[in-house]
Design a protein around this motif. Structure first.
Motif, PDB file in Angstrom:
ATOM      1  N   SER B 299      57.592  29.267  10.295  1.00  0.00           N
ATOM      2  CA  SER B 299      56.692  30.381  10.279  1.00  0.00           C
ATOM      3  C   SER B 299      56.920  31.462   9.225  1.00  0.00           C
ATOM      4  CB  SER B 299      56.420  31.183  11.853  1.00  0.00           C
ATOM      5  OG  SER B 299      55.863  30.081  12.617  1.00  0.00           O
ATOM      6  N   VAL B 300      58.166  31.808   9.269  1.00  0.00           N
ATOM      7  CA  VAL B 300      58.510  32.737   8.238  1.00  0.00           C
ATOM      8  C   VAL B 300      58.294  32.254   6.838  1.00  0.00           C
ATOM      9  CG1 VAL B 300      60.716  33.813   7.268  1.00  0.00           C
ATOM     10  CG2 VAL B 300      60.348  33.650   9.919  1.00  0.00           C
ATOM     11  N   ARG B 301      58.725  30.939   6.514  1.00  0.00           N
ATOM     12  CA  ARG B 301      58.286  30.563   5.125  1.00  0.00           C
ATOM     13  C   ARG B 301      56.915  30.575   4.761  1.00  0.00           C
ATOM     14  NH1 ARG B 301      62.824  27.863   2.846  1.00  0.00           N
ATOM     15  NH2 ARG B 301      64.760  27.757   3.962  1.00  0.00           N
ATOM     16  N   ALA B 302      56.231  30.094   5.642  1.00  0.00           N
ATOM     17  CA  ALA B 302      54.585  30.152   5.516  1.00  0.00           C
ATOM     18  C   ALA B 302      54.081  31.175   5.375  1.00  0.00           C
ATOM     19  CB  ALA B 302      54.009  29.465   6.698  1.00  0.00           C
ATOM     20  N   THR B 303      54.586  32.407   6.114  1.00  0.00           N
ATOM     21  CA  THR B 303      54.204  33.821   5.934  1.00  0.00           C
ATOM     22  C   THR B 303      54.552  34.358   4.621  1.00  0.00           C
ATOM     23  OG1 THR B 303      54.382  34.157   8.257  1.00  0.00           O
ATOM     24  CG2 THR B 303      54.426  36.005   6.957  1.00  0.00           C
ATOM     25  N   LEU B 304      55.766  34.059   4.112  1.00  0.00           N
ATOM     26  CA  LEU B 304      56.169  34.339   2.866  1.00  0.00           C
ATOM     27  C   LEU B 304      55.435  33.816   1.764  1.00  0.00           C
ATOM     28  CD1 LEU B 304      58.315  34.108   0.242  1.00  0.00           C
ATOM     29  CD2 LEU B 304      58.178  36.292   1.529  1.00  0.00           C
ATOM     30  N   ARG B 305      55.017  32.626   1.828  1.00  0.00           N
ATOM     31  CA  ARG B 305      54.238  31.838   0.786  1.00  0.00           C
ATOM     32  C   ARG B 305      52.864  32.370   0.827  1.00  0.00           C
ATOM     33  NH1 ARG B 305      57.148  27.211   2.691  1.00  0.00           N
ATOM     34  NH2 ARG B 305      55.506  26.714   4.007  1.00  0.00           N
ATOM     35  N   TRP B 306      52.235  32.544   2.140  1.00  0.00           N
ATOM     36  CA  TRP B 306      51.056  33.249   1.994  1.00  0.00           C
ATOM     37  C   TRP B 306      51.009  34.710   1.224  1.00  0.00           C
ATOM     38  CZ3 TRP B 306      48.783  37.741   3.922  1.00  0.00           C
ATOM     39  CH2 TRP B 306      47.354  37.856   3.834  1.00  0.00           C
ATOM     40  N   ILE B 307      52.044  35.575   1.758  1.00  0.00           N
ATOM     41  CA  ILE B 307      51.981  36.696   0.935  1.00  0.00           C
ATOM     42  C   ILE B 307      51.852  36.702  -0.519  1.00  0.00           C
ATOM     43  CG2 ILE B 307      53.595  38.681   0.768  1.00  0.00           C
ATOM     44  CD1 ILE B 307      54.258  38.688   3.628  1.00  0.00           C
ATOM     45  N   MET B 308      52.830  35.867  -1.024  1.00  0.00           N
ATOM     46  CA  MET B 308      53.055  35.400  -2.487  1.00  0.00           C
ATOM     47  C   MET B 308      51.698  34.733  -3.133  1.00  0.00           C
ATOM     48  SD  MET B 308      55.861  36.707  -2.979  1.00  0.00           S
ATOM     49  CE  MET B 308      55.883  36.595  -4.548  1.00  0.00           C
ATOM     50  N   ALA B 309      50.973  34.367  -2.256  1.00  0.00           N
ATOM     51  CA  ALA B 309      49.718  33.950  -2.821  1.00  0.00           C
ATOM     52  C   ALA B 309      48.682  34.975  -2.516  1.00  0.00           C
ATOM     53  CB  ALA B 309      49.221  32.806  -2.100  1.00  0.00           C
ATOM     54  N   ASN B 310      48.979  35.861  -1.838  1.00  0.00           N
ATOM     55  CA  ASN B 310      47.700  36.910  -1.711  1.00  0.00           C
ATOM     56  C   ASN B 310      48.501  38.374  -1.605  1.00  0.00           C
ATOM     57  OD1 ASN B 310      45.413  35.740  -0.483  1.00  0.00           O
ATOM     58  ND2 ASN B 310      47.176  34.596   0.452  1.00  0.00           N
ATOM     59  N   THR B 311      49.165  38.471  -2.887  1.00  0.00           N
ATOM     60  CA  THR B 311      49.860  39.922  -3.141  1.00  0.00           C
ATOM     61  C   THR B 311      48.918  41.062  -3.110  1.00  0.00           C
ATOM     62  OG1 THR B 311      49.670  39.444  -5.724  1.00  0.00           O
ATOM     63  CG2 THR B 311      51.950  38.823  -4.475  1.00  0.00           C
ATOM     64  N   TRP B 312      47.728  40.866  -2.968  1.00  0.00           N
ATOM     65  CA  TRP B 312      46.689  42.156  -3.186  1.00  0.00           C
ATOM     66  C   TRP B 312      46.857  42.735  -1.611  1.00  0.00           C
ATOM     67  CZ3 TRP B 312      43.650  42.404   1.197  1.00  0.00           C
ATOM     68  CH2 TRP B 312      43.294  41.003   1.980  1.00  0.00           C
ATOM     69  N   VAL B 313      47.406  42.086  -0.722  1.00  0.00           N
ATOM     70  CA  VAL B 313      47.681  42.747   0.558  1.00  0.00           C
ATOM     71  C   VAL B 313      48.828  43.555   0.691  1.00  0.00           C
ATOM     72  CG1 VAL B 313      49.211  41.084   1.823  1.00  0.00           C
ATOM     73  CG2 VAL B 313      47.384  42.024   3.060  1.00  0.00           C
ATOM     74  N   LEU B 314      49.889  43.692  -0.248  1.00  0.00           N
ATOM     75  CA  LEU B 314      50.868  44.234  -0.481  1.00  0.00           C
ATOM     76  C   LEU B 314      50.445  46.062  -0.698  1.00  0.00           C
ATOM     77  CD1 LEU B 314      53.384  42.076  -2.157  1.00  0.00           C
ATOM     78  CD2 LEU B 314      53.399  42.909   0.502  1.00  0.00           C
ATOM     79  N   GLU B 315      49.360  45.607  -1.859  1.00  0.00           N
ATOM     80  CA  GLU B 315      48.737  46.751  -2.259  1.00  0.00           C
ATOM     81  C   GLU B 315      47.818  47.547  -1.065  1.00  0.00           C
ATOM     82  OE1 GLU B 315      49.692  48.062  -5.174  1.00  0.00           O
ATOM     83  OE2 GLU B 315      50.738  46.221  -5.455  1.00  0.00           O
ATOM     84  N   ALA B 316      46.937  46.677  -0.405  1.00  0.00           N
ATOM     85  CA  ALA B 316      45.866  46.834   0.421  1.00  0.00           C
ATOM     86  C   ALA B 316      46.847  47.742   1.767  1.00  0.00           C
ATOM     87  CB  ALA B 316      45.046  45.975   0.899  1.00  0.00           C
ATOM     88  N   ARG B 317      47.760  47.330   2.064  1.00  0.00           N
ATOM     89  CA  ARG B 317      48.542  47.954   3.210  1.00  0.00           C
ATOM     90  C   ARG B 317      49.522  48.880   2.749  1.00  0.00           C
ATOM     91  NH1 ARG B 317      47.348  48.843   7.449  1.00  0.00           N
ATOM     92  NH2 ARG B 317      48.850  47.800   8.705  1.00  0.00           N
ATOM     93  N   ALA B 318      49.557  49.166   1.652  1.00  0.00           N
ATOM     94  CA  ALA B 318      50.895  50.168   0.948  1.00  0.00           C
ATOM     95  C   ALA B 318      50.734  51.684   1.706  1.00  0.00           C
ATOM     96  CB  ALA B 318      50.902  50.084  -0.341  1.00  0.00           C
TER      97      ALA B 318
END
Lengths: 318, 318
Positions: B299-318
């Motif tokens: 789950s941790v690895r899948a989450t990290l991979r999803w974030i890296m494929a959707n880095t927009w979310v890092l901005e959206a939730r900054a």
């Protein structure tokens, strides 16, 4: 010590105010008199160490102003009506949950960190463990009142953890004694004065309840004001025995010299959310040196006699 | 079945919406998009059985209108920020406690009585019993978030007792997986993208936590929609194992191919209210036939991979 009491004109609040003044504390009585009684503060208002702040516990600026110089807060103001919660669900949310939050925020603004809070044995719901200790299994709420009080408890503990508050929670059984203004003795007295020949009893009369005299309750509050450990502690307050509703009916009718016909509404509880067996383990409070002095029968009889000597309260709270 | 989901554009909400639509339910998504993401509902909005109601969970008339014809409500909308509760204490009260009350009142007005509610393992505070069952000892709240969720639980059970609601409470561990928008994997990913040479770890890294994949979480919600007994039931949702924060740091840096210097802030918890050991006993949920399929490391690895494929979310939730 300077102490602010919310709900100062209420049953327990006014008895606490008198006890604090008697031992030499300064007291700020805070009340909006929505259910509080002016007469309950007549003695206190003649005392030089007492001041009255008329205000609502939802009025944060007024609370903050009243807290100037205060060392500790007893937050007793509440909607204490368990039975009719479903008729006005917003009342418990506002007057108990949100009000407690507002008191805590006012204290934070005023720099006051010592709070003692009147919760209720009702927060245990219909617990499987009787007598019920403070660490009984995670409860399921059966009333909006209980839900609002467990919400208040949660706020106190979160403020203790997050803001350095020293918070004490009391889970009361029903309290009896002078200035009593609602509950089964009150209801029975009113019904019997209206019709001495019959008495309607909610449920089957076999509900088992523990009661505590207000003098014993106030004595525990004062012991805990000094003795309760921080940052957060919970204390049950109740007697070490219980009675049936039928026992109480017997004592009340005996005091009144009446032999009414008893009409039971039936079922093992008086209303939705009525708990058929309330009996709290108060060993934790006793370990601080407290012990109740009034047995339940004496408390019921004393309450009935006080009501009969103060029948104005039956009108005031009608 | 027609189901309304509050917080439909959130992490868990949008995954639940997709799962409900996939099994043939009609879904009303309710969200104010304060933290929800439009992109999370892109698939749902193309589905004929989905309708979107933009609104706030504090807006009772809007909620009541959206509830027309609805059979069941998943109330997932919440302020889910545990860590910064003390910076804005009113937020948990309003967005969690009062919002839950408002949802219940809107349901009462609309005649809808089936509710499922996302609570949290945080309501156990620092329980002495681990793995923690649903009937663990009466908890002491250590966060405003936990306090607001236990208040919500109390409201649900009181509505079940007083108004005939069928209410189900889920106490979640932290959830991981696609559309994850806050929590430790999110924070670590953001920090490492900003500076791959070092990673600040809150606390000593020895905090032990259990995590659940959002697919397993949603599967449990669907099992309980049909299988949870009324009038009121509580279910822990979590994996049957746990990891240390340091384990998770290892998996994340491994996924990223980084070997940063680890800077620990120290102490056995990351922040006030952080629980150094969260591990729930989910046997009650398993007894309904549910079992999680994703282990924590996956789950941790899948989450990290999803974030890296959707880095927009890092901005959206900054």
């Amino acid at each position: 010590m300077k102490v602010l009491v919310t709900g100062a004109a209420g049953f327990i609040g006014s008895n606490l105010v008198d006890a604090l003044l008697a031992r030499g504390d300064s007291v700020v009585g805070y009340d909006n008199f929505s259910t509080g009684q002016e007469r309950f503060l007549e003695g206190a208002r003649a005392h030089p160490a007492f001041s009255l702040a008329r205000g609502d516990v939802l009025d944060q600026p007024a609370l903050t102003a009243a807290l100037a110089g205060v060392d500790a807060v007893f937050h007793l103001a509440a909607n204490a009506d368990v039975r009719f919660g479903t008729e006005h669900p917003r009342r418990d949310l506002e007057q108990n949950t949100i009000a407690t939050f507002t008191v805590l925020e006012a204290m934070r603004a005023a720099g006051v960190k010592r709070i003692l809070f009147s919760s209720t044995g009702s927060v245990y719901g219909e617990t499987p463990v009787i007598p019920t200790p403070e660490d009984a299994p995670f409860p399921v709420q059966t009333s909006l009142y209980g839900a609002s009080k467990v919400a208040g408890e949660g706020l106190l503990s979160a403020y203790a953890a997050g803001f350095g508050f020293h918070a004490t929670v009391f889970r009361f059984v029903s309290i009896l004694g002078p200035r009593y203004t609602h509950g089964h003795v009150f209801d029975f007295a009113r019904k019997l004065l209206a019709d001495p020949t019959r008495l309607e009893v909610l449920g089957n009369g076999r509900q088992r309840k523990s009661y505590l005299h207000v003098e014993d309750c106030v004595a525990a509050l004062l012991v805990a004001l000094e003795g309760a450990p921080g940052p957060f502690a919970v204390f049950n307050l109740g007697q070490d025995h219980y009675c049936e509703v039928n026992d109480s009916v017997g004592w009340i009718t005996d005091e009144l010299g009446l032999t009414p016909r008893l009409d039971y509404t039936g079922g093992d509880r008086g209303w939705i959310g009525d708990n058929p067996f309330i009996f709290l383990d108060a060993a934790r409070m006793r370990a601080l040196g407290w012990a109740p002095r009034h047995r339940i029968e004496d408390s019921v009889r004393a309450t009935l006699r006080w009501i009969m000597a103060n029948t104005w309260v039956l009108e005031a709270r009608a």
